[in-house]
Design an enzyme around this catalytic site. Structure first.
Site, PDB file in Angstrom:
ATOM      1  N   SER A 140     -55.401  32.602  93.556  1.00 26.15           N
ATOM      2  CA  SER A 140     -56.202  32.861  92.444  1.00 26.15           C
ATOM      3  C   SER A 140     -56.484  31.866  91.830  1.00 26.15           C
ATOM      4  O   SER A 140     -55.610  30.797  91.494  1.00 26.15           O
ATOM      5  CB  SER A 140     -55.431  34.072  92.021  1.00 26.15           C
ATOM      6  OG  SER A 140     -56.069  34.340  90.601  1.00 26.15           O
ATOM      7  N   GLU A 164     -59.840  40.058 105.026  1.00 27.79           N
ATOM      8  CA  GLU A 164     -60.548  40.589 104.112  1.00 27.79           C
ATOM      9  C   GLU A 164     -61.916  40.418 104.636  1.00 27.79           C
ATOM     10  O   GLU A 164     -62.897  41.501 104.745  1.00 27.79           O
ATOM     11  CB  GLU A 164     -60.248  40.387 102.741  1.00 27.79           C
ATOM     12  CG  GLU A 164     -59.144  41.143 102.133  1.00 27.79           C
ATOM     13  CD  GLU A 164     -58.987  40.590 100.833  1.00 27.79           C
ATOM     14  OE1 GLU A 164     -58.980  41.798  99.768  1.00 27.79           O
ATOM     15  OE2 GLU A 164     -58.999  39.338 100.456  1.00 27.79           O
TER      16      GLU A 164
END
Ligand code: ARG
Length: 462
Positions: free
Chosen positions: A286, A299
């Site tokens: 992140s 994902e």
């Protein structure tokens, strides 16, 4: 100069050229287009429509065009390569190849189009392209299944809660669950094989739709291209696209499987589940939260499923209610086809990468967990109690435990017997998680012997 010059006095509008070209997409099929032209001309030679020298000349020219296209491809479309790169005024790969062939061999190039049409060519090229891509996708799926089987053997003996409704159900070996995914993928391979069998027929020689007065031998060109036969009806040959829909449908189903597998990796890599840790290679961080390890690869696979489903919808809609035979609408089949097949292949490879490198974490402690409740019911049923009644008794024991804020390990034999006299001396031993999994030796059950039996079955298909 367009191929239909004889009839036309004016050329197409610049915008029509840009609007109508399929070259940007179908240039990907140049190898198939050249192979089709070689087979067609060889056949024309075999039946005496072309002379031997003419066939040789055409083949020499087609090889030269192939060399140029390979170089241009190497240099990166659509920018000009070291030599020649087709421009959109040539509309599609078929015109590009034929026009360039003329540059190399002169007027004999014009004889190549005897007894065929671009409608035959596009139908042939797509079938050849698809056949080749199905083989690649099949090999990639087999590779992924192999990786999963390796995982089952290496790390599958970790006991995890098997879920229904994403609620803990019964203890299973992780290998049992991984195998469920592997079986689904093996059916995807079967679907692709079925589709391949149906599409592997030659449309070449349909000559647009009505056949031809020339004494051609369609089986001859079909054989040269490795087709198992011909599409029997010339109209069907040029207007059928059900193989495109079928292949993309097989891709869409495979993507639904991959999306489920991806979803499990996403969930399993959370601290809440803690079943796997994805490798650095297949995770991202992140930009603001330094502790994050995001499961981006699965994902994205999950997300790309929607794209492939969309391609299937586009193709069904494209073909709906089209009158026979060829309609130009049909050139819109390639963007979704190419995208769906390419996307599916990429996702299969990414999932193989994720699975090859992830770490399986130690399983949770399932001692006393309510997911062993079925054991109590099965124990009673094994002692002759009707399962419905046994289920009720076991349920009431869960309720009792819950009410006093404890788990199944708090139960004593006396308490069990108070709930039902058929609980035997060994009843508490049934609450051991590993034993619970290992008791499930029925065919397809989670017992390790069944896991290894299935691994062998699947390995035999690879
Ligand atoms: N570019 C066309 C396609 O991709 C090739 C066939 C064109 N045939 C025709 N009759 N205009 O489908």
């Amino acid at each position: 100069m367009a191929l239909w010059d004889g009839r036309f006095s004016g050329g197409p509008a610049e915008e029509m050229l840009r609007f109508g070209e399929s070259l940007g997409t179908d240039l990907q099929m140049w190898r198939e287009d050249i192979a089709g032209s070689k087979a067609h001309s060889a056949m024309l030679g075999a039946v005496g429509i072309l002379g031997e020298a003419e066939v040789a000349e055409i083949h020499r020219g087609l090889d030269a065009v192939g060399d140029e296209l390979a170089a241009a491809e190497e240099a990166g479309w659509p920018k000009a390569g070291p030599g020649w790169t087709p421009g959109i005024e040539l509309e599609d790969v078929h015109m590009a190849v034929e026009t360039r062939l003329h540059h190399h061999v002169g007027d004999v190039a014009g004889k190549l189009h005897t007894a065929r049409s671009r409608n035959d060519q596009v139908a042939t090229d797509v079938r050849l392209w698809l056949r080749g891509r199905i083989d690649l996708l099949d090999a990639e799926l087999a590779y992924l299944i192999g990786i999963l089987l390796d995982r089952v053997e290496q790390d599958g003996r970790v006991l995890v809660p098997g879920c229904t409704h994403l609620q803990r159900g019964q203890p299973v070996w992780l290998g049992h669950q991984i195998l469920a995914h592997a079986w689904a993928l093996s059916r995807d391979r079967e679907r692709l094989a079925d589709c391949r069998k149906r599409l592997n027929r030659s449309p070449l020689g349909a000559a647009a739709m009505a056949g031809t007065p020339h004494p051609i031998d369609r089986l001859h060109s079909a054989g040269l291209l490795g087709f198992s036969g011909v599409v029997e009806n010339a109209m069907d040959a040029v207007s059928a696209r059900d193989h495109v829909i079928e292949a993309v449908s097989a891709c869409a189903i495979a993507m639904s499987h991959l999306s489920r597998m991806a979803e499990e990796l996403v969930i399993w890599s959370t601290p809440e589940f803690r079943r796997v840790r994805l490798s650095d290679a297949w995770s991202t961080g992140s930009s603001i939260m330094p502790q994050k390890r995001n499961p981006d690869a699965p994902e994205i696979v999950r997300g790309k499923a929607g794209r492939v489903f969309g391609a299937l919808q586009a193709l069904l809609t494209l073909m709906k209610a089209l009158p026979l035979a060829y309609n130009r609408d049909m050139q819109e089949d390639r963007p979704p086809l190419f995208d769906a097949v390419g996307t599916t292949r990429a996702c299969v490879r990414v999932m193989a990468g994720c699975w090859a490198e992830l770490t399986v974490l130690p399983g949770p402690d399932l001692t006393g967990d309510f997911l062993l409740t079925t054991e109590l019911a099965d124990h009673l049923a094994a002692n002759g109690v009707p399962f419905r009644q046994a289920h009720h008794v076991a349920g009431s024991l869960v309720k009792a435990c819950e009410e006093r804020g404890q788990d199944l390990s708090s139960l004593t034999l006396d308490e069990l017997r108070a709930a039902h006299p058929a609980f035997g001396d060994d009843a508490l031993a049934w609450l051991e998680p590993t034993a619970a999994a290992e008791r499930r030796t029925s065919r397809g059950g989670t017992a390790w012997t069944e896991v290894t039996r299935q691994v062998a079955l699947l390995r035999a298909t690879l």
